[in-house]
Scaffold this motif. Structure first.
Motif, mmCIF file in Angstrom:
data_model
loop_
_atom_site.group_PDB
_atom_site.id
_atom_site.type_symbol
_atom_site.label_atom_id
_atom_site.label_comp_id
_atom_site.label_asym_id
_atom_site.label_seq_id
_atom_site.Cartn_x
_atom_site.Cartn_y
_atom_site.Cartn_z
ATOM 1 N N LEU A 52 -22.967 22.777 11.452
ATOM 2 C CA LEU A 52 -23.465 23.872 12.281
ATOM 3 C C LEU A 52 -24.849 23.543 12.835
ATOM 4 N N VAL A 53 -25.324 24.390 13.735
ATOM 5 C CA VAL A 53 -26.699 24.305 14.233
ATOM 6 C C VAL A 53 -27.521 25.341 13.483
ATOM 7 N N PHE A 54 -28.569 24.885 12.819
ATOM 8 C CA PHE A 54 -29.394 25.776 12.009
ATOM 9 C C PHE A 54 -30.308 26.607 12.907
ATOM 10 N N CYS A 55 -30.353 27.906 12.612
ATOM 11 C CA CYS A 55 -31.153 28.812 13.438
ATOM 12 C C CYS A 55 -31.566 30.032 12.630
ATOM 13 N N ALA A 56 -32.798 30.472 12.827
ATOM 14 C CA ALA A 56 -33.336 31.700 12.238
ATOM 15 C C ALA A 56 -33.624 31.586 10.753
ATOM 16 N N GLY A 57 -33.947 30.391 10.297
ATOM 17 C CA GLY A 57 -34.396 30.241 8.920
ATOM 18 C C GLY A 57 -35.566 31.150 8.579
ATOM 19 N N PRO A 58 -36.584 31.230 9.452
ATOM 20 C CA PRO A 58 -37.702 32.115 9.148
ATOM 21 C C PRO A 58 -37.321 33.596 9.095
ATOM 22 N N VAL A 59 -36.218 33.973 9.770
ATOM 23 C CA VAL A 59 -35.754 35.352 9.687
ATOM 24 C C VAL A 59 -35.191 35.617 8.290
ATOM 25 N N ALA A 60 -34.403 34.673 7.770
ATOM 26 C CA ALA A 60 -33.899 34.800 6.398
ATOM 27 C C ALA A 60 -35.064 34.810 5.415
ATOM 28 N N GLN A 61 -36.021 33.937 5.654
ATOM 29 C CA GLN A 61 -37.219 33.859 4.812
ATOM 30 C C GLN A 61 -37.945 35.203 4.788
ATOM 31 N N ARG A 62 -38.086 35.787 5.954
ATOM 32 C CA ARG A 62 -38.782 37.068 6.069
ATOM 33 C C ARG A 62 -37.974 38.199 5.434
ATOM 34 N N SER A 63 -36.648 38.097 5.507
ATOM 35 C CA SER A 63 -35.793 39.127 4.915
ATOM 36 C C SER A 63 -35.990 39.185 3.401
ATOM 37 N N PHE A 64 -35.983 38.037 2.755
ATOM 38 C CA PHE A 64 -36.219 38.011 1.311
ATOM 39 C C PHE A 64 -37.628 38.513 0.980
ATOM 40 N N ALA A 65 -38.590 38.143 1.811
ATOM 41 C CA ALA A 65 -39.974 38.552 1.548
ATOM 42 C C ALA A 65 -40.154 40.060 1.661
ATOM 43 N N ARG A 66 -39.342 40.711 2.512
ATOM 44 C CA ARG A 66 -39.434 42.167 2.638
ATOM 45 C C ARG A 66 -38.923 42.846 1.359
ATOM 46 N N VAL A 67 -38.006 42.189 0.657
ATOM 47 C CA VAL A 67 -37.506 42.726 -0.611
ATOM 48 C C VAL A 67 -38.508 42.480 -1.724
ATOM 49 N N ASP A 68 -39.069 41.264 -1.760
ATOM 50 C CA ASP A 68 -40.045 40.910 -2.795
ATOM 51 C C ASP A 68 -40.971 39.826 -2.252
ATOM 52 N N PRO A 69 -42.208 40.177 -1.934
ATOM 53 C CA PRO A 69 -43.144 39.196 -1.374
ATOM 54 C C PRO A 69 -43.460 38.049 -2.326
ATOM 55 N N GLN A 70 -43.142 38.199 -3.601
ATOM 56 C CA GLN A 70 -43.452 37.152 -4.582
ATOM 57 C C GLN A 70 -42.396 36.050 -4.631
ATOM 58 N N LEU A 71 -41.295 36.230 -3.950
ATOM 59 C CA LEU A 71 -40.262 35.194 -3.947
ATOM 60 C C LEU A 71 -40.760 33.936 -3.248
ATOM 61 N N SER A 72 -40.311 32.790 -3.724
ATOM 62 C CA SER A 72 -40.600 31.510 -3.067
ATOM 63 C C SER A 72 -39.398 31.137 -2.201
ATOM 64 N N ILE A 73 -39.632 30.980 -0.898
ATOM 65 C CA ILE A 73 -38.539 30.672 0.026
ATOM 66 C C ILE A 73 -38.973 29.481 0.880
ATOM 67 N N ALA A 74 -38.341 28.348 0.698
ATOM 68 C CA ALA A 74 -38.713 27.121 1.407
ATOM 69 C C ALA A 74 -37.577 26.684 2.334
#
Length: 289
Positions: A52-74
């Motif tokens: 596939l073509v990867f797209c919107a990784g930072p959107v997924a990253q931001r989604s997890f951060a909205r649930v818990d800002p302490q999560l590590s998402i790389a």
């Protein structure tokens, strides 16, 4: 690996994310609360289960951060990169309950964007350098900013964003105005100087009428290849004519190489956003810090 995405490109992306989270978590995560002990640490990997073509990784990253800002998402993949089945896309670590709570929202948005980007790349590759592939307003309601960004990630381009961002005279406008000439003339007389006036035409006579009335672009709707070649002959050679030629309707991957060699400027494809098939991605868990 860093991403080139500027969240500002996606407008009010937090509004989209928050609405999706509220839809899934309005009453909390009952299963997670009942089965996962408080304070459980986990690591996770979002992987591609197909090419596939990867797209919107930072959107997924931001989604997890909205649930818990302490999560590590790389992020492990670059925006717009072609990835293979089995490749790791995102690595996560932190509170297991929070990861589980954010999983569906993140995967839904990521999967949607990757699907649009992947299909767009197929169209762009089929078109080659001869014609520009653009999207339409046939986007998922509420997700237009994400869909349009995904088209760009796939190598495509965007048409007008909304009804207020450009003039595109279509069949029903022409019927209300009385003729192609009347509709184009009214738009040219009153549109801001910075806005192109584009007119949809279904016949070669309508194309001639639109050009004579001063249209800046013509949308050639549902025309055969033979008719499109005549349209190019009427408008003049690419780079020399004063009207842009856009083709729409009946555009398939198989037809694109032929269209690309005709001297047309643009091809608009609603399928990029209304018919992008789902991509297969998955979040795999490993308990423990």
């Amino acid at each position: 690996m860093s991403s080139s995405l500027d969240i500002a490109e996606l407008g009010a992306i937090d509004t989209i994310i928050d609405a999706a989270i509220a839809e899934d978590l309005a009453a909390g995560d009952l299963t997670g609360r009942l089965t996962v002990p408080p304070g459980t640490a986990a690591r996770g990997r979002i992987i591609a289960k197909q090419d596939l073509v990867f797209c919107a990784g930072p959107v997924a990253q931001r989604s997890f951060a909205r649930v818990d800002p302490q999560l590590s998402i790389a992020l492990r993949a670059r925006e717009g990169a072609s990835v293979r089945a089995g490749d790791e896309l995102i690595a996560l670590a932190g509170d297991a309950r929070a990861l589980l709570a954010g999983e569906r929202t993140a995967l839904n948005l990521l999967g949607r964007a990757c699907a649009v980007a992947t299909l767009t790349r197929r169209y762009v590759d089929a078109a080659g350098e001869g014609i520009r592939v653009v999207d339409t307003r046939k986007t998922m309601p509420g997700l237009r900013a994400l869909d349009r960004y995904a088209v760009r990630c796939g190598g495509g381009h965007n048409h007008r964003n909304d009804l207020g961002s450009g003039v595109l005279i279509k069949e029903n406008h022409i019927r209300c105005a009385g003729s192609v000439r009347a509709a184009v003339a009214a738009a040219k007389a009153n549109a801001p100087h910075s806005v192109r006036v584009e007119c949809e035409v279904e016949t070669l006579d309508e194309l001639r009428e639109a050009i004579a009335a001063g249209a800046d672009a013509a949308l050639l709707d549902n025309m055969s290849d033979a008719t499109l070649r005549e349209a190019v002959a009427i408008a003049g050679p690419k780079g020399e004519r004063r009207v842009l030629l856009e083709v729409s309707g009946g555009v398939t991957l198989e037809r694109l190489p032929s269209l690309a060699g005709m001297g047309l400027d643009l091809v608009s494809v609603g399928a990029l956003t209304h018919s992008a098939p789902s991509v297969d991605i998955s979040l795999l868990f490993e308990v423990g810090g």
